[in-house]
Design a protein around this motif. Sequence first.
Motif, short mmCIF file in Angstrom:
data_model
loop_
_atom_site.label_atom_id
_atom_site.label_comp_id
_atom_site.label_asym_id
_atom_site.label_seq_id
_atom_site.Cartn_x
_atom_site.Cartn_y
_atom_site.Cartn_z
N SER A 1 21.02 38.70 51.04
CA SER A 1 22.03 38.68 52.08
C SER A 1 23.09 37.65 51.68
CB SER A 1 21.39 38.28 53.41
OG SER A 1 22.37 38.12 54.40
N PHE A 2 24.37 38.05 51.73
CA PHE A 2 25.46 37.19 51.30
C PHE A 2 26.34 36.79 52.48
CE2 PHE A 2 24.79 40.12 47.64
CZ PHE A 2 24.24 39.19 46.78
N SER A 3 26.94 35.61 52.36
CA SER A 3 27.95 35.22 53.34
C SER A 3 29.16 36.12 53.14
CB SER A 3 28.34 33.76 53.15
OG SER A 3 29.10 33.60 51.96
N ARG A 4 30.03 36.14 54.11
CA ARG A 4 31.25 36.95 54.03
C ARG A 4 32.07 36.54 52.80
NH1 ARG A 4 36.40 36.80 55.09
NH2 ARG A 4 36.39 34.69 55.86
N THR A 5 32.18 35.23 52.56
CA THR A 5 32.97 34.74 51.43
C THR A 5 32.35 35.17 50.11
OG1 THR A 5 33.80 32.84 52.66
CG2 THR A 5 33.79 32.65 50.26
N THR A 6 31.04 35.00 49.97
CA THR A 6 30.38 35.38 48.72
C THR A 6 30.52 36.87 48.46
OG1 THR A 6 28.81 33.57 48.95
CG2 THR A 6 28.18 35.37 47.48
N GLU A 7 30.34 37.67 49.49
CA GLU A 7 30.48 39.11 49.34
C GLU A 7 31.91 39.47 48.93
OE1 GLU A 7 30.26 43.07 52.11
OE2 GLU A 7 28.75 41.52 52.46
N PHE A 8 32.90 38.85 49.54
CA PHE A 8 34.30 39.12 49.21
C PHE A 8 34.56 38.79 47.74
CE2 PHE A 8 38.74 38.01 48.72
CZ PHE A 8 39.38 39.08 49.33
N VAL A 9 34.07 37.63 47.30
CA VAL A 9 34.28 37.21 45.92
C VAL A 9 33.62 38.19 44.96
CG1 VAL A 9 33.68 35.43 44.22
CG2 VAL A 9 34.63 34.77 46.44
N LEU A 10 32.38 38.55 45.22
CA LEU A 10 31.68 39.47 44.34
C LEU A 10 32.38 40.83 44.24
CD1 LEU A 10 27.99 38.73 45.38
CD2 LEU A 10 29.06 38.19 43.18
N MET A 11 32.96 41.28 45.32
CA MET A 11 33.60 42.59 45.35
C MET A 11 35.02 42.58 44.79
SD MET A 11 31.23 44.47 46.48
CE MET A 11 32.01 46.00 46.90
N ASN A 12 35.69 41.41 44.77
CA ASN A 12 37.10 41.40 44.45
C ASN A 12 37.51 40.61 43.21
OD1 ASN A 12 38.46 42.89 46.77
ND2 ASN A 12 37.05 41.51 47.81
N ALA A 13 36.65 39.78 42.68
CA ALA A 13 37.02 38.99 41.50
C ALA A 13 37.03 39.87 40.25
CB ALA A 13 36.06 37.83 41.32
N ASN A 14 38.02 39.69 39.42
CA ASN A 14 38.12 40.43 38.17
C ASN A 14 37.47 39.67 37.01
OD1 ASN A 14 39.56 42.55 39.35
ND2 ASN A 14 41.51 41.53 39.00
N VAL A 15 37.18 38.39 37.20
CA VAL A 15 36.50 37.61 36.18
C VAL A 15 35.01 37.70 36.42
CG1 VAL A 15 38.44 36.01 35.94
CG2 VAL A 15 36.58 35.45 37.51
N SER A 16 34.24 37.28 35.44
CA SER A 16 32.79 37.25 35.61
C SER A 16 32.44 36.25 36.71
CB SER A 16 32.11 36.81 34.32
OG SER A 16 32.30 37.77 33.32
N VAL A 17 31.52 36.64 37.58
CA VAL A 17 31.09 35.79 38.68
C VAL A 17 29.63 35.43 38.46
CG1 VAL A 17 30.72 35.61 41.18
CG2 VAL A 17 32.71 36.86 40.30
N GLU B 1 41.43 22.07 42.82
CA GLU B 1 42.38 22.95 43.48
C GLU B 1 41.96 23.12 44.94
OE1 GLU B 1 45.05 24.50 42.09
OE2 GLU B 1 44.67 23.92 40.01
N HIS B 2 42.92 23.12 45.83
CA HIS B 2 42.65 23.39 47.24
C HIS B 2 43.12 24.82 47.51
CE1 HIS B 2 41.76 19.21 48.51
NE2 HIS B 2 42.42 18.96 47.40
N VAL B 3 42.18 25.65 47.96
CA VAL B 3 42.53 27.03 48.31
C VAL B 3 42.27 27.21 49.80
CG1 VAL B 3 42.14 27.95 46.00
CG2 VAL B 3 40.25 27.91 47.62
N ALA B 4 43.08 28.00 50.43
CA ALA B 4 42.99 28.16 51.88
C ALA B 4 41.75 28.95 52.31
CB ALA B 4 44.25 28.82 52.43
N ASP B 5 41.41 29.98 51.53
CA ASP B 5 40.33 30.87 51.96
C ASP B 5 39.79 31.63 50.75
OD1 ASP B 5 42.29 32.81 51.39
OD2 ASP B 5 42.81 33.06 53.49
#
Length: 118
Positions: free
Chosen positions: A98-114, A64-68
């Motif tokens: 220390s997390f990248s912006r993307t990693t932090e966003f994913v950890l804070m916003n994903a509803n599935v297990s990360v 899958e290609h995701v934009a961001d």
Amino acid sequence: MNVVVSIDGSDDAFAVFERAVGRAHETGDDLTVALVESALDDATTVADRVHETLSEASLEAAIEHVADDGELVELANGERFDRLVVSGGERTPTGKLSFSRTTEFVLMNANVSVTLAR
């Protein structure tokens, strides 16, 4: 288990991807690879490397290609995935993560297990 693993083109992300491929091969997990376009310098080269790794492992996986990072979370939060695997996390000199912006966003916003893999 239905697993989506993100690739941002970094060496760390490819190492995590290769481990996810190995695990999927051993366990029979369904694997989807999410190429995060905003983080890629050359999406074609990254996609070619993903295809090559999957071919060497004799494993089929959707790509899958995701934009961001927002689209990555939307993809992962869809009903078909049980887990999202991301690379990231560095230890600071004081021992904190220390997390990248993307990693932090994913950890804070994903509803599935990360799964945060390093």
